[in-house]
Design an enzyme around this catalytic site. Structure first.
Site, mmCIF file in Angstrom:
data_model
loop_
_atom_site.group_PDB
_atom_site.id
_atom_site.type_symbol
_atom_site.label_atom_id
_atom_site.label_comp_id
_atom_site.label_asym_id
_atom_site.label_seq_id
_atom_site.Cartn_x
_atom_site.Cartn_y
_atom_site.Cartn_z
ATOM 1 N N ASN A 1 0.799 -1.220 0.000
ATOM 2 C CA ASN A 1 0.000 0.000 0.000
ATOM 3 C C ASN A 1 0.834 1.274 0.000
ATOM 4 O OD1 ASN A 1 -1.705 -2.065 2.097
ATOM 5 N ND2 ASN A 1 -2.669 -1.380 0.205
ATOM 6 N N VAL B 1 1.745 7.136 0.703
ATOM 7 C CA VAL B 1 0.942 6.125 1.371
ATOM 8 C C VAL B 1 -0.467 6.128 0.797
ATOM 9 C CG1 VAL B 1 0.030 5.354 3.578
ATOM 10 C CG2 VAL B 1 2.243 6.450 3.484
ATOM 11 N N CYS B 2 -0.976 4.942 0.474
ATOM 12 C CA CYS B 2 -2.323 4.827 -0.072
ATOM 13 C C CYS B 2 -3.166 4.074 0.944
ATOM 14 C CB CYS B 2 -2.282 4.057 -1.387
ATOM 15 S SG CYS B 2 -3.887 3.781 -2.110
ATOM 16 N N ILE B 3 -3.942 4.813 1.713
ATOM 17 C CA ILE B 3 -4.741 4.190 2.762
ATOM 18 C C ILE B 3 -6.049 4.952 2.844
ATOM 19 C CG2 ILE B 3 -3.491 5.536 4.490
ATOM 20 C CD1 ILE B 3 -3.930 3.336 6.494
#
Lengths: 430, 167
Positions: B82, B89-91
């Protein structure tokens, strides 16, 4: 960090003997701004936020920030109880904090055997720290009176608690004039201070600290501004919106997206102010709008696509822009050259120039509406004056405006149509 | 009110984070001049290949914070399904509702103004422990995590050691 920018925080209580107060304080703070509730409003999903915070959230995405249930501003209701709680807690906070810290110091002293007070038994330390009810506080306060905290803890003295308080030793000081007297005389004595002063926010008077004080203040006839309705911006032409902003007395420059954001912010500010029990003046709200403009408004401009800010970047590379958009310029020039032959007979030698100017005018009229401030209506005179400006692809000012044509409303791209439609726009009511 | 809502709120979050920091997390503005740019240090969660590592990250806040979420970018190399190769950051908590790059997230786990830096960092910490391979930001890492777990863990451990200067 900037020392003047001091914010209080629930974690202040973690250092004191009653850490539990941190939870109380957290509950009295808005989850959006993390500050104490200012004009708390309850949503239809029963969550409470500051009026301005929840209005901003709802105009942003129409959902409650806590549970994401859809909600509307019209369904917000005042939460008076919470407001009274916050007011009461805020008044007591400083004193309570100081008192808690003084208890801590006292405990330390006692632990070191330096305590001179004739309190019985040795194992007082833990016993003292746990049941620090307000009753206790008031008592030990009385004894502490000659000390450093003589004045401030009296602010939290609650009337009911002091009624049954029996002074067992010494004198206490009046919180206002610091005159020493018997504890029982303090409250009658305080009235002497209150009578001549009669200030609406007599902080030190326990009588005025009653919750009714709050509600009665809010019922005072105050010259408030009227609530503003939301607009459906999609239906409004840019000029009409500009006119509306002008009528509201707020700045009306900038491109339409900025106008919309500014109007939204203003409506939120005004409506939140209408909710408030202590409404501020329009001037103060305008200052607030200015703060918003400087912190966020500019950002919206930048967000519109790189270089479209009203002020060109200093390091703008006009030549590079001209090269990368050469095709656009060539097309425009070609278009301009294609038209003249039809008119050439009528327009004699200047035909080509006229056509080029027509292109220019459409450029600049578009740029007038998008970037140049303070244009409420592009008048014929202004349009003509733009004809005098040179068409130079390497010129940054012009080059900057070219991409704006792409995202532009069709009406803005065709200034002629825009102008003819204008009288109609102007007639719209404010 | 010379200060904007956003900076006030950021300051208040900073205070709360310094006075009662969550385990394994430190965060604060990089310089006094810009409260909209923070640096955070996240400890690799115990019992994961990230254990023992300290991951510095940069948080950039928008001017309309907390209406819009900040962006978070790891400054070092973090091999994780992720985390984009750039460190971004991909959240879901960092995505505003209506802005879903991979169309899989529940609205309930997205950004909302009541979220905070602390919650973001805690979410990122648990993301390190439990990657979400439904929406890989780093496809290679996700594939490795799914199909060749030992190799994935080895690579992560090597990265942690390299960052600590142990190899």
């Amino acid at each position: 960090m900037d020392p003047s920018f001091d914010v209080s925080d629930p974690s202040d209580w973690l250092e004191t003997p009653v850490k539990e107060l941190a939870a109380v304080e957290t509950a009295l703070r808005c989850q959006v701004c993390k500050d104490f509730f200012d004009t708390p409003m309850i949503t239809s999903c029963s969550h409470t936020f500051c009026s301005l915070c929840i209005r901003r959230c709802l105009t942003n995405d129409g959902k409650c920030p806590a549970c994401r249930a859809s909600d509307q501003e019209l369904r917000l209701r005042r939460n008076w109880t919470v407001e009274e709680l916050v007011e009461g807690f805020k008044r007591a906070r400083e004193a309570l904090l100081q008192f808690n810290q003084s208890i801590k110091v006292m405990e330390k002293e006692r632990a070191q055997g330096k305590n001179k007070r004739k309190r019985n038994s040795a194992s007082q330390g833990p016993d003292e720290s746990i049941p620090s009810t307000s009753r206790r506080k008031t008592r030990s306060q009385g004894r502490e009176a000659p000390g450093t905290h003589a004045t401030s803890p009296n602010e939290i003295a609650d009337t009911e608690e002091d009624d049954d308080y029996q002074p067992d030793d010494g004198l206490t000081a009046c919180p206002i004039c610091e005159k020493r007297m018997k504890e029982a005389e303090v409250f009658p004595h305080l009235d002497i201070h209150n009578e001549p002063a009669s200030t609406p926010n007599g902080k030190l008077s326990p009588i005025r600290n009653m919750p009714n004080g709050l509600t009665s203040r809010s019922r005072q006839p105050t010259k408030t501004m009227e609530r503003l309705p939301q607009l459906s911006y999609g239906l409004l032409k840019e000029q009409a919106l500009r006119k509306k902003l002008l009528d509201l007395g707020i700045p009306n420059h900038g491109p339409k997206p900025l106008l919309i954001k500014r109007h939204t912010e203003w409506v939120n500010l005004v409506n939140a102010n209408c909710d408030s029990s202590r409404p501020r003046t329009k001037r103060e709200l305008l200052n607030e709008l200015d703060t918003w403009e400087r912190s966020q408004g500019r950002n919206i401009l930048n967000g519109l696509g790189g270089n479209e800010a009203s002020v060109m970047r200093k390091d703008f590379d006009g030549a590079a822009w001209a090269t990368s958009h050469e095709n656009d310029f060539q097309q425009l020039i070609a278009k301009a050259r294609r038209k003249p032959p039809a008119q050439k007979e009528n327009c004699d030698v200047n035909g080509v120039d006229n056509a080029t100017e027509r292109i220019q005018s459409s450029h600049f009229a578009a740029s007038e509406t998008s970037a140049v401030p303070q244009i409420t209506g592009v008048t014929q005179v202004e349009t003509e004056s733009t004809l005098q400006r040179p068409l130079n692809p390497a010129n940054g000012a012009l080059a900057r405006d070219v991409p704006s044509l792409e995202g532009m409303h069709p009406a803005a791209r065709e200034p002629v149509i825009d102008l003819s439609g204008e009288p109609g726009n102007r007639q719209q009511p404010a | 009110m010379a200060t904007s809502v956003a900076s006030r709120r950021l300051f208040s979050e900073y205070r709360a984070l310094t006075s009662s920091p969550p385990d394994g997390i430190t965060a604060g503005p990089i310089s006094e001049d810009d409260i909209f740019l923070w640096e955070a240090l996240i400890q690799g969660p115990d019992g994961t290949p990230y254990e023992g590592g300290i991951f510095p990250a940069e948080l950039k806040f928008p001017k309309d914070y907390p209406l819009a979420p900040p962006t978070m970018k790891f400054l070092g190399e973090v091999w994780h399904p992720n985390v984009y190769p750039t460190g971004l950051v991909c959240i879901s908590i960092l995505h505003a509702p209506g802005d879903d790059p991979n169309h899989y997230e529940q609205a309930s786990e997205r950004w909302s103004p009541i979220q905070s830096v602390e919650k973001i960092l805690i979410s990122v910490m648990s993301m390190l422990a439990e990657p979400n391979d439904e929406s890989p930001a780093n496809v290679e890492a996700a594939k490795m995590w799914r199909e060749r777990r030992p190799e994935f863990e080895k690579r992560v451990r090597e990265g942690v050691r390299r960052d600590l200067g142990l190899t």
